[in-house]
Design a protein around this motif. Sequence first.
Motif, PDB file in Angstrom:
ATOM      1  N   ASP A  43      -0.984 -46.154 -52.659  1.00 51.24           N
ATOM      2  CA  ASP A  43      -1.754 -47.188 -52.161  1.00 51.24           C
ATOM      3  C   ASP A  43      -2.018 -46.731 -50.852  1.00 51.24           C
ATOM      4  OD1 ASP A  43       0.659 -47.109 -50.848  1.00 51.24           O
ATOM      5  OD2 ASP A  43       1.416 -49.119 -50.889  1.00 51.24           O
ATOM      6  N   GLY A  44      -2.303 -45.606 -50.553  1.00 49.29           N
ATOM      7  CA  GLY A  44      -3.246 -45.121 -49.400  1.00 49.29           C
ATOM      8  C   GLY A  44      -2.346 -44.788 -48.063  1.00 49.29           C
ATOM      9  N   ALA A  45      -1.008 -44.826 -48.338  1.00 46.78           N
ATOM     10  CA  ALA A  45      -0.335 -44.618 -46.862  1.00 46.78           C
ATOM     11  C   ALA A  45      -0.086 -42.971 -46.604  1.00 46.78           C
ATOM     12  CB  ALA A  45       1.136 -45.095 -46.924  1.00 46.78           C
ATOM     13  N   TYR A  46      -0.445 -42.560 -45.376  1.00 49.14           N
ATOM     14  CA  TYR A  46      -0.469 -41.157 -45.174  1.00 49.14           C
ATOM     15  C   TYR A  46       0.857 -40.672 -45.020  1.00 49.14           C
ATOM     16  CZ  TYR A  46      -0.512 -36.871 -42.415  1.00 49.14           C
ATOM     17  OH  TYR A  46      -0.347 -35.797 -41.757  1.00 49.14           O
ATOM     18  N   ILE A  47       1.004 -39.328 -45.827  1.00 52.20           N
ATOM     19  CA  ILE A  47       2.267 -38.643 -45.820  1.00 52.20           C
ATOM     20  C   ILE A  47       2.447 -37.483 -45.161  1.00 52.20           C
ATOM     21  CG2 ILE A  47       4.104 -37.737 -47.144  1.00 52.20           C
ATOM     22  CD1 ILE A  47       3.196 -39.751 -49.607  1.00 52.20           C
TER      23      ILE A  47
ATOM     24  N   GLN B 140     -14.609 -52.310 -60.644  1.00 53.29           N
ATOM     25  CA  GLN B 140     -14.273 -52.896 -59.130  1.00 53.29           C
ATOM     26  C   GLN B 140     -13.007 -51.856 -58.533  1.00 53.29           C
ATOM     27  OE1 GLN B 140     -12.527 -56.801 -59.604  1.00 53.29           O
ATOM     28  NE2 GLN B 140     -11.121 -56.441 -57.958  1.00 53.29           N
ATOM     29  N   PHE B 141     -13.455 -51.917 -57.313  1.00 56.84           N
ATOM     30  CA  PHE B 141     -12.618 -50.964 -56.493  1.00 56.84           C
ATOM     31  C   PHE B 141     -11.597 -51.781 -56.151  1.00 56.84           C
ATOM     32  CE2 PHE B 141     -16.567 -48.901 -55.834  1.00 56.84           C
ATOM     33  CZ  PHE B 141     -16.309 -47.533 -56.292  1.00 56.84           C
ATOM     34  N   ASP B 142     -10.230 -51.430 -56.324  1.00 56.15           N
ATOM     35  CA  ASP B 142      -8.957 -52.371 -55.971  1.00 56.15           C
ATOM     36  C   ASP B 142      -8.837 -51.707 -54.469  1.00 56.15           C
ATOM     37  OD1 ASP B 142      -8.456 -53.001 -58.349  1.00 56.15           O
ATOM     38  OD2 ASP B 142      -7.399 -51.171 -58.991  1.00 56.15           O
ATOM     39  N   TRP B 143      -8.928 -50.715 -53.978  1.00 60.17           N
ATOM     40  CA  TRP B 143      -8.895 -50.508 -52.409  1.00 60.17           C
ATOM     41  C   TRP B 143      -9.605 -49.056 -52.066  1.00 60.17           C
ATOM     42  CZ3 TRP B 143      -4.620 -49.990 -55.903  1.00 60.17           C
ATOM     43  CH2 TRP B 143      -4.086 -48.905 -55.944  1.00 60.17           C
ATOM     44  N   THR B 144      -9.766 -48.944 -50.781  1.00 60.04           N
ATOM     45  CA  THR B 144     -10.312 -47.791 -50.460  1.00 60.04           C
ATOM     46  C   THR B 144      -9.567 -47.564 -49.170  1.00 60.04           C
ATOM     47  OG1 THR B 144     -11.927 -48.789 -48.982  1.00 60.04           O
ATOM     48  CG2 THR B 144     -12.644 -48.003 -51.224  1.00 60.04           C
TER      49      THR B 144
END
Length: 188
Positions: free
Chosen positions: A97-101, A52-56
């Motif tokens: 969690d995918g936040a751009y840096i 299962q994908f947790d997030w994309t």
Amino acid sequence: MKTISQEEKSQKQVQSKSNKARPNRLAVKLCICILVPMLLLLAGPTAAVAHQFDWTWGSYGQDNGQFRYPGGIAVDGNGYVYIADTHNHRVQKFTSDGAYIATWGVEGTDAGRFRYPQGVAVDLAGNVYVADKVNNRIQKLEINPDGTTVDRIIQWGGLGMHAGQFHSPRGIAVDGVGNVYVADTWNG
């Protein structure tokens, strides 16, 4: 009537023995094709684990957090994610969690610029290594402790078939003591 010399007899015996010693490749392939599905069937539902994908995150495009054919991914010891954004000629850094840096690179041939970066790796010190495919080189970005800016760029390689040269490097990895490993597509 044809007579067979002693030498011809011994050659035929050697050929016969070597043919018997080698398994038939078709038989091996058939055996694998039949046995593997049977074993999976016998193993039951535990053999087929659903993932299962947790997030994309991200979408197609050129803005921060967007991608055009991402080619490589690496995760550092702190959980930061680095993506070689191949057709945007850059590397992007994200939180887990995918936040751009941050973003490093644009298209070009100078230090810190890329032409279709394909692979990315991170060492224990947080340095980012990029397999710069069309420039036929590796670039090491020494990242400032703030995690967003580059202090220094070291590059090596160039087009060729000799030690230290590359022809379309794509994959890259760094081990725990700093050894760099490169999958060099056309020099393999």
